[in-house]
Write a protein that holds these residues in place. Structure first.
Motif, PDB file in Angstrom:
ATOM      1  N   ARG A 109       3.432   6.228  -7.113  1.00 31.12           N
ATOM      2  CA  ARG A 109       2.626   7.202  -7.863  1.00 31.12           C
ATOM      3  C   ARG A 109       3.167   8.623  -7.687  1.00 31.12           C
ATOM      4  N   LEU A 110       3.544   8.943  -6.460  1.00 32.79           N
ATOM      5  CA  LEU A 110       4.137  10.254  -6.198  1.00 32.79           C
ATOM      6  C   LEU A 110       5.446  10.405  -6.967  1.00 32.79           C
ATOM      7  N   THR A 169       6.599  11.670   4.173  1.00 30.13           N
ATOM      8  CA  THR A 169       6.717  10.653   3.112  1.00 30.13           C
ATOM      9  C   THR A 169       7.870   9.696   3.383  1.00 30.13           C
ATOM     10  N   GLN A 175       7.522   5.670   3.936  1.00 30.94           N
ATOM     11  CA  GLN A 175       8.318   4.725   3.156  1.00 30.94           C
ATOM     12  C   GLN A 175       9.238   3.921   4.061  1.00 30.94           C
ATOM     13  N   THR A 197       2.793   1.718  -3.257  1.00 34.02           N
ATOM     14  CA  THR A 197       1.934   2.211  -4.338  1.00 34.02           C
ATOM     15  C   THR A 197       1.811   3.729  -4.272  1.00 34.02           C
ATOM     16  N   ILE A 198       1.588   4.242  -3.078  1.00 32.97           N
ATOM     17  CA  ILE A 198       1.491   5.702  -2.901  1.00 32.97           C
ATOM     18  C   ILE A 198       2.812   6.367  -3.294  1.00 32.97           C
ATOM     19  N   THR A 199       3.909   5.834  -2.775  1.00 31.31           N
ATOM     20  CA  THR A 199       5.233   6.401  -3.063  1.00 31.31           C
ATOM     21  C   THR A 199       5.551   6.313  -4.547  1.00 31.31           C
ATOM     22  N   PHE A 245       0.837  -1.215   0.000  1.00 29.60           N
ATOM     23  CA  PHE A 245       0.000   0.000   0.000  1.00 29.60           C
ATOM     24  C   PHE A 245       0.868   1.260   0.000  1.00 29.60           C
ATOM     25  N   ILE A 246       1.840   1.302   0.905  1.00 29.70           N
ATOM     26  CA  ILE A 246       2.722   2.474   0.992  1.00 29.70           C
ATOM     27  C   ILE A 246       3.561   2.611  -0.277  1.00 29.70           C
ATOM     28  N   SER A 291       7.312   1.045   5.272  1.00 30.96           N
ATOM     29  CA  SER A 291       7.259   0.033   4.217  1.00 30.96           C
ATOM     30  C   SER A 291       8.564  -0.762   4.158  1.00 30.96           C
TER      31      SER A 291
END
Length: 175
Positions: A19-20, A151, A155, A15-17, A12-13, A158
């Motif tokens: 995309r950013l 952020t 990460q 994926t966010i990182t 999940f983390i 993660s």
């Protein structure tokens, strides 16, 4: 914590990182093109825009501050691995986990804490550029001082999950 939970959290983390990070890659291209335009206008036509120049500084800040978590995820950060490269998977996982727990996470928390009042003060007055014709968003730029540790902290969580999973695999544990 079960391995499936750690894996879900890390995924999940990540994926966010990711995309950013992918968005930041495009911002880097925008920054380069904008810099080219500024140079062309300044030296080709003797035209200068303070707001345009400041926007490159803002983009640079975004790329560096928000790109740090992506660099950590991609293992593109600086690592002195004279010994690390010779370690077993179990030892590497342990070194990574300890580094995250005792270095990365505390530094992120400290950096967030010491930046909070500074950023909030800027937001209270909606701080603007001191340059005539500059951007009126200094407070947004200063917010990057909080987004960087946030952020990186996420990460780091993660990476900690992945280190625990790697350690479990190396030791034959099925958590």
């Amino acid at each position: 914590m079960p391995a499936s939970s750690l894996s879900c959290i890390a995924q999940f983390i990540d994926t966010i990182t990711d995309r950013l990070g992918r968005a930041i890659i495009w911002l880097t291209l925008v920054m380069v093109l904008l810099t080219f335009l500024i140079v062309l206008l300044r030296y080709g036509f003797n035209i200068g825009f303070i707001a345009m120049q400041e926007s490159v500084l803002y983009l640079h800040g975004i790329v560096i501050m928000l790109g740090a978590a992506f660099a950590l995820k991609e293992d593109a950060h600086v690592r002195v691995d004279i010994f690390y490269q010779k370690f077993s998977q179990k030892q590497q996982a342990l070194v990574n986990a300890l580094g995250i727990i005792f270095l990365l996470l505390p530094v992120c928390l400290f950096f967030f804490y010491i930046s909070l009042d500074y950023v909030l003060a800027s937001w209270r007055v909606l701080e603007k550029s001191s340059e005539a014709g500059g951007l009126p968003f200094v407070y947004l730029n200063k917010t990057l001082l909080l987004l960087l540790p946030l952020t990186l902290f996420l990460q780091g969580i993660s990476e900690l999950c992945k280190s625990v999973l790697s350690y479990q695999v190396a030791t034959g544990e099925n958590g």
